[in-house]
Design an enzyme around this catalytic site. Structure first.
Site, PDB file in Angstrom:
ATOM      1  N   GLY A  49       0.842  -1.186   0.000  1.00  0.00           N
ATOM      2  CA  GLY A  49       0.000   0.000   0.000  1.00  0.00           C
ATOM      3  C   GLY A  49       0.876   1.234   0.000  1.00  0.00           C
ATOM      4  CD  GLN A  54       3.048   5.716   2.969  1.00  0.00           C
ATOM      5  OE1 GLN A  54       2.136   5.156   2.391  1.00  0.00           O
ATOM      6  NE2 GLN A  54       4.017   5.069   3.600  1.00  0.00           N
ATOM      7  CB  CYS A 103       4.865   2.367   7.932  1.00  0.00           C
ATOM      8  SG  CYS A 103       4.356   3.854   7.040  1.00  0.00           S
ATOM      9  CG  LEU A 104       6.367   1.154   1.951  1.00  0.00           C
ATOM     10  CD1 LEU A 104       5.752   1.421   0.594  1.00  0.00           C
ATOM     11  CD2 LEU A 104       7.494   0.143   1.837  1.00  0.00           C
ATOM     12  CG  HIS A 145      -0.873   1.095   7.230  1.00  0.00           C
ATOM     13  ND1 HIS A 145       0.043   0.589   8.134  1.00  0.00           N
ATOM     14  CD2 HIS A 145      -0.188   2.009   6.485  1.00  0.00           C
ATOM     15  CE1 HIS A 145       1.213   1.198   7.944  1.00  0.00           C
ATOM     16  NE2 HIS A 145       1.100   2.058   6.954  1.00  0.00           N
ATOM     17  CD  GLU A 146      -1.267   2.322   2.675  1.00  0.00           C
ATOM     18  OE1 GLU A 146      -0.851   3.493   2.584  1.00  0.00           O
ATOM     19  OE2 GLU A 146      -0.544   1.376   3.037  1.00  0.00           O
ATOM     20  CG  HIS A 149      -0.116   6.720   5.584  1.00  0.00           C
ATOM     21  ND1 HIS A 149       0.886   7.220   6.376  1.00  0.00           N
ATOM     22  CD2 HIS A 149       0.219   5.422   5.348  1.00  0.00           C
ATOM     23  CE1 HIS A 149       1.791   6.271   6.615  1.00  0.00           C
ATOM     24  NE2 HIS A 149       1.399   5.161   6.004  1.00  0.00           N
TER      25      HIS A 149
HETATM   26 NI    NI Z   1       2.424   3.386   6.079  1.00  0.00          NI
END
Ligand code: NI
Length: 186
Positions: A49, A54, A103-104, A145-146, A149
């Protein structure tokens, strides 16, 4: 297509609520390019995701896939990719489920995060067409999660016990069995 750079925790874009996308953006080739670039960036980073904040953009857009990025794809198989614009989530009732997340934008850490077992997702697809569906389990976790963000929330904020927080290497060594897949990175 091109890879976008993923911002990390500390970048203000990750802590600000994103703005809705205007209806006239869908016909803009630059907008469609952005969605393609987000897909490519997500897959390149081995994520499942990726939300616009991000990549430093305060817009209500996220992309995700249900496919494990570590598995090789068959030649003729394309990973199924989804984009959601201006989404709204409605959790279904049910006990919160704990599972590992990464998380990226917080790439070295893993933690146990409670999420709703299923959510109704409403919003628009990449062409501005209305989307209304229900997701559960693993996909519901990614979507929550997304969606967070887009509201300046990261998974650390959702953890109820920081004692499960671990660096990725140590998590692999001490907190999981060898055959267990890594947590979803989004
Ligand atoms: Ni994340």
């Amino acid at each position: 297509m091109s890879l976008l750079s993923i911002v990390r925790l500390g970048h203000p874009a990750l802590r600000q609520p994103a703005a809705p996308v205007d209806a006239d953006r869908f016909d803009d080739p630059a907008f469609q390019q952005l969605i393609d670039d987000m897909f490519e960036t997500m897959l390149d980073a081995k994520g499942v995701g990726l939300a616009a904040p991000q990549v430093g953009l305060g817009q209500q857009i996220f992309v995700y896939t249900a496919v494990d990025p570590d598995l090789p794809f068959a030649e003729d198989e394309e990973p199924e990719l989804f984009a959601l614009v201006n989404p709204a989530l409605q959790p279904e009732s049910g006990e919160m489920v704990y599972d590992w997340e990464g998380c990226l934008s917080i790439s070295d850490l893993r933690g146990l995060v409670p999420r709703h077992p299923a959510v109704r997702v409403q919003g628009l697809d990449r062409h501005g067409k209305a989307v209304d569906h229900r997701v559960s389990g693993y996909i519901a976790r990614i979507v929550q999660h997304e969606f967070d963000h887009l509201n300046g929330i990261v998974f650390l904020d959702r953890m109820r016990d920081l004692r499960s927080l671990a660096f990725a290497d140590e998590w692999e060594k001490f907190m999981t069995s060898e055959d267990e897949d890594g947590p979803p990175l989004g």
